[in-house]
Design an enzyme around this catalytic site. Structure first.
Site, mmCIF file in Angstrom:
data_model
loop_
_atom_site.group_PDB
_atom_site.id
_atom_site.type_symbol
_atom_site.label_atom_id
_atom_site.label_comp_id
_atom_site.label_asym_id
_atom_site.label_seq_id
_atom_site.Cartn_x
_atom_site.Cartn_y
_atom_site.Cartn_z
ATOM 1 N N HIS A 1 7.038 2.838 4.601
ATOM 2 C CA HIS A 1 7.653 2.096 5.693
ATOM 3 C C HIS A 1 7.260 2.758 6.997
ATOM 4 O O HIS A 1 7.178 3.981 7.067
ATOM 5 C CB HIS A 1 9.183 2.098 5.551
ATOM 6 N N ASP A 44 11.668 -4.241 -0.183
ATOM 7 C CA ASP A 44 10.985 -5.257 -0.984
ATOM 8 C C ASP A 44 10.728 -4.833 -2.418
ATOM 9 O O ASP A 44 10.319 -5.643 -3.242
ATOM 10 C CB ASP A 44 9.635 -5.622 -0.332
HETATM 11 N N1 ACO Z 1 0.515 3.066 -1.374
HETATM 12 C C1 ACO Z 1 -0.369 4.080 -1.267
HETATM 13 N N2 ACO Z 1 -0.604 4.775 -0.129
HETATM 14 C C2 ACO Z 1 0.119 4.422 0.956
HETATM 15 C C3 ACO Z 1 1.067 3.367 0.920
HETATM 16 C C4 ACO Z 1 1.252 2.697 -0.299
HETATM 17 N N3 ACO Z 1 2.131 1.705 -0.392
HETATM 18 N N4 ACO Z 1 1.636 3.239 2.145
HETATM 19 C C5 ACO Z 1 1.068 4.156 2.923
HETATM 20 N N5 ACO Z 1 0.152 4.874 2.208
HETATM 21 C C6 ACO Z 1 -0.636 6.022 2.693
HETATM 22 C C7 ACO Z 1 -1.798 5.567 3.589
HETATM 23 O O1 ACO Z 1 -2.983 5.361 2.838
HETATM 24 C C8 ACO Z 1 -1.909 6.731 4.543
HETATM 25 O O2 ACO Z 1 -2.562 7.791 3.860
HETATM 26 P P1 ACO Z 1 -3.535 8.804 4.657
HETATM 27 O O3 ACO Z 1 -2.637 9.484 5.676
HETATM 28 O O4 ACO Z 1 -4.075 9.714 3.616
HETATM 29 O O5 ACO Z 1 -4.585 7.946 5.314
HETATM 30 C C9 ACO Z 1 -0.452 7.172 4.757
HETATM 31 O O6 ACO Z 1 0.225 6.800 3.539
HETATM 32 C C10 ACO Z 1 0.233 6.528 5.959
HETATM 33 O O7 ACO Z 1 0.125 5.093 5.831
HETATM 34 P P2 ACO Z 1 -0.045 4.101 7.047
HETATM 35 O O8 ACO Z 1 -0.601 2.820 6.542
HETATM 36 O O9 ACO Z 1 -0.789 4.789 8.160
HETATM 37 O O10 ACO Z 1 1.471 3.932 7.496
HETATM 38 P P3 ACO Z 1 2.035 2.773 8.392
HETATM 39 O O11 ACO Z 1 3.318 3.279 8.950
HETATM 40 O O12 ACO Z 1 0.997 2.283 9.341
HETATM 41 O O13 ACO Z 1 2.307 1.583 7.347
HETATM 42 C C11 ACO Z 1 3.296 0.219 5.698
HETATM 43 C C12 ACO Z 1 3.536 1.287 6.782
HETATM 44 C C13 ACO Z 1 2.469 -0.923 6.288
HETATM 45 C C14 ACO Z 1 4.653 -0.334 5.270
HETATM 46 C C15 ACO Z 1 2.564 0.865 4.501
HETATM 47 O O14 ACO Z 1 3.336 1.910 3.952
HETATM 48 C C16 ACO Z 1 2.207 -0.154 3.401
HETATM 49 O O15 ACO Z 1 1.151 -0.792 3.495
HETATM 50 N N6 ACO Z 1 3.090 -0.304 2.351
HETATM 51 C C17 ACO Z 1 2.881 -1.311 1.319
HETATM 52 C C18 ACO Z 1 3.272 -2.681 1.821
HETATM 53 C C19 ACO Z 1 4.765 -2.856 1.912
HETATM 54 O O16 ACO Z 1 5.508 -2.527 1.000
HETATM 55 N N7 ACO Z 1 5.192 -3.435 3.041
HETATM 56 C C20 ACO Z 1 6.625 -3.766 3.267
HETATM 57 C C21 ACO Z 1 7.167 -2.901 4.355
HETATM 58 S S1 ACO Z 1 8.892 -3.151 4.495
HETATM 59 C C22 ACO Z 1 9.055 -4.589 5.314
HETATM 60 O O17 ACO Z 1 8.245 -5.039 6.076
HETATM 61 C C23 ACO Z 1 10.215 -5.290 5.043
#
Ligand code: ACO
Length: 428
Positions: A307, A364
């Site tokens: 998140h 979610d």
């Molecule tokens: N699975 C694996 N790796 C992940 C995940 C995941 N679900 N989420 C983040 N990471 C990793 C990224 O690859 C990144 O790794 P790195 O630092 O080695 O490059 C690190 O964790 C940080 O991730 P970001 O994408 O930079 O974090 P951001 O805050 O931009 O994104 C987000 C948050 C979009 C929710 C992300 O965690 C994601 O894509 N999750 C899966 C989708 C999801 O469940 N979305 C619902 C969010 S809740 C809502 O909207 C109600």
């Protein structure tokens, strides 16, 4: 004395005011920065940018706290109804008995959609995604209620537009579902409360039990409450920024629906179930899928994990996990996908990759399992999220208007070509 931040650029020092919120959150006010210094700030994805001052929802991502208008989400989920929470978000206070009675009365008298709208439902291909339909249908309400286009509506006119969009949304959502089945639409009935009415219009023909089962009504209330607002997330910021150009409420909410659709935001609930089903069909080897999620060369992400703001746990996920167990037990459903979800969570929470990046299950991760148990098809999940988020979008849109916020218009740092002379096509 209030704090001042100092910014040193070259040999000059600038003083910037520090703003403090009611929960002690601090921000450096850069609203005059460009005028004072000629500089702008750069914050792609708005990770450190406060876009507004809001009195609606507070969340602390480090401590896992979420409150609507000061009331903890745990108390609201346990004691309140969705429509009471909607009132709280939109009008700022919990309603008295009289106020909620009037609110319910007003809502129940605006649930019908114009009969001509049925032609739109008929025009969509049967396999079109419900979120695309929802976004178009909500936007089309502006055509039926042109008085909403007035940028300077009186408080009464504005409130009527709010009541209309809130009242018609369940009808639109349930009719999208009915259309996908090829079943006749079921009309709203004033004798039902908001959530029961929605469930009746959605499942009415299929089984009487769903219509009256308080377990289902309670579950739906809880889910909608948990989704009702989440401060300046992607879809809410979209609603505020669209509304800031004095666009009407239907167009603004429609834009929010489009923003919510994406799999990185609300669309994740559909993706989670599809992922869990895929893992199940693949033999249920959670270690293999965790390894894929960690592999930077593999685009797979563990959907429902991570998140932007919560870096400890998502308080909504805690409530949903418990609700999920309760509902499956009460409805006597044994869902293998739930076991896979639990195993994935257990493995991920012990894995250094997820621990280091502070990746926890979000709202979610479990909501789709409940929606499935209630009988919703997967592609309706994000639409249900939108139904829940609607009061939040409305409250934020209204706040933006009441505060008379200026049109949202970020700056940029241009990195493209500088001066070039036009080259005729035959010479390129
Ligand atoms: N699975 C694996 N790796 C992940 C995940 C995941 N679900 N989420 C983040 N990471 C990793 C990224 O690859 C990144 O790794 P790195 O630092 O080695 O490059 C690190 O964790 C940080 O991730 P970001 O994408 O930079 O974090 P951001 O805050 O931009 O994104 C987000 C948050 C979009 C929710 C992300 O965690 C994601 O894509 N999750 C899966 C989708 C999801 O469940 N979305 C619902 C969010 S809740 C809502 O909207 C109600």
């Amino acid at each position: 004395m209030s704090e001042i931040a100092q910014l040193i650029i070259g040999d000059k020092t600038y003083e910037l005011p520090v703003i403090e919120g009611s929960e002690g959150e601090k921000a450096i006010d850069i609203s005059k920065l460009r005028d004072q210094t000629g500089y702008v700030t750069l914050d792609i994805g708005y990770k450190n940018t406060g876009a507004t001052q809001s009195a609606i929802t507070f969340l602390d991502g480090e401590l896992g706290i979420l409150k609507y208008r000061g009331y903890p989400i745990e108390q609201l989920a346990a004691k309140s109804s969705f429509i009471e929470v909607a009132y709280l978000l939109i009008y700022g206070e919990l309603p008295t008995e009289e106020q909620i009675k009037k609110f319910n009365y007003d809502l129940s008298h605006h649930t019908l959609v114009h009969e001509d709208m049925k032609k739109f439902f008929d025009g969509f291909p049967s396999k079109s995604h419900p979120m695309g339909q929802l976004s178009s249908l909500v936007s089309s309400l502006s055509a039926f209620y042109p008085e909403s286009l007035k940028p300077n509506q009186t408080a009464e006119e504005l409130n009527l537009s709010i009541i209309k969009v809130l009242a018609k949304m369940p009808t639109i959502v349930s009719w999208i579902y009915k259309k996908s089945l090829g079943h006749p639409y079921i009309y709203p009935q004033n004798k039902y409360d908001y959530v029961t009415n929605f469930l009746n219009m959605t499942f009415g023909q299929r089984t009487e039990v769903v219509e009256i089962d308080p377990v289902v009504v309670n579950a739906m209330n809880t889910l909608l409450i948990l989704h009702a607002d989440h401060e300046q997330n992607c879809s809410t910021s979209t609603v505020r920024i669209v509304g800031s150009s004095a666009s009407n409420i239907y167009a603004s909410v429609s834009a929010g629906i489009s923003a919510l659709w994406g799999p990185l935001h609300g669309g994740a609930n559909q993706e989670v179930i599809e992922m869990l089903q895929k893992i199940q069909e693949d033999g249920g080897d959670t270690d293999k899928w965790i390894a894929k999620a960690k592999d930077k060369n593999d685009p797979f992400r563990l959907m429902g994990f991570g998140h932007r703001v919560y870096k400890n746990f998502d308080p909504r996920a805690k409530i949903i996990k418990k609700a999920c167990d309760d509902i499956l037990e009460k409805l006597g459903i044994d869902d293998e996908v739930l076991e896979i979800a639990k195993k994935l969570e257990e493995v991920a929470l012990k894995d250094p990759y997820f621990i280091e990046r502070k990746l926890y299950p979000n709202v979610d991760f479990y909501s789709g399992i409940i929606y499935r148990a209630l009988g919703f098809p997967t592609d309706m999940f994000t639409v249900l999220f939108a139904l829940g988020r609607l009061p939040g979008w409305i409250a934020q849109w209204k706040e933006m208007k009441v505060h008379k916020e200026p049109i949202g218009r970020p700056r940029q740092i241009y990195t493209g070509a500088t001066n070039r002379d036009y080259v005729d096509i035959q010479d390129r």
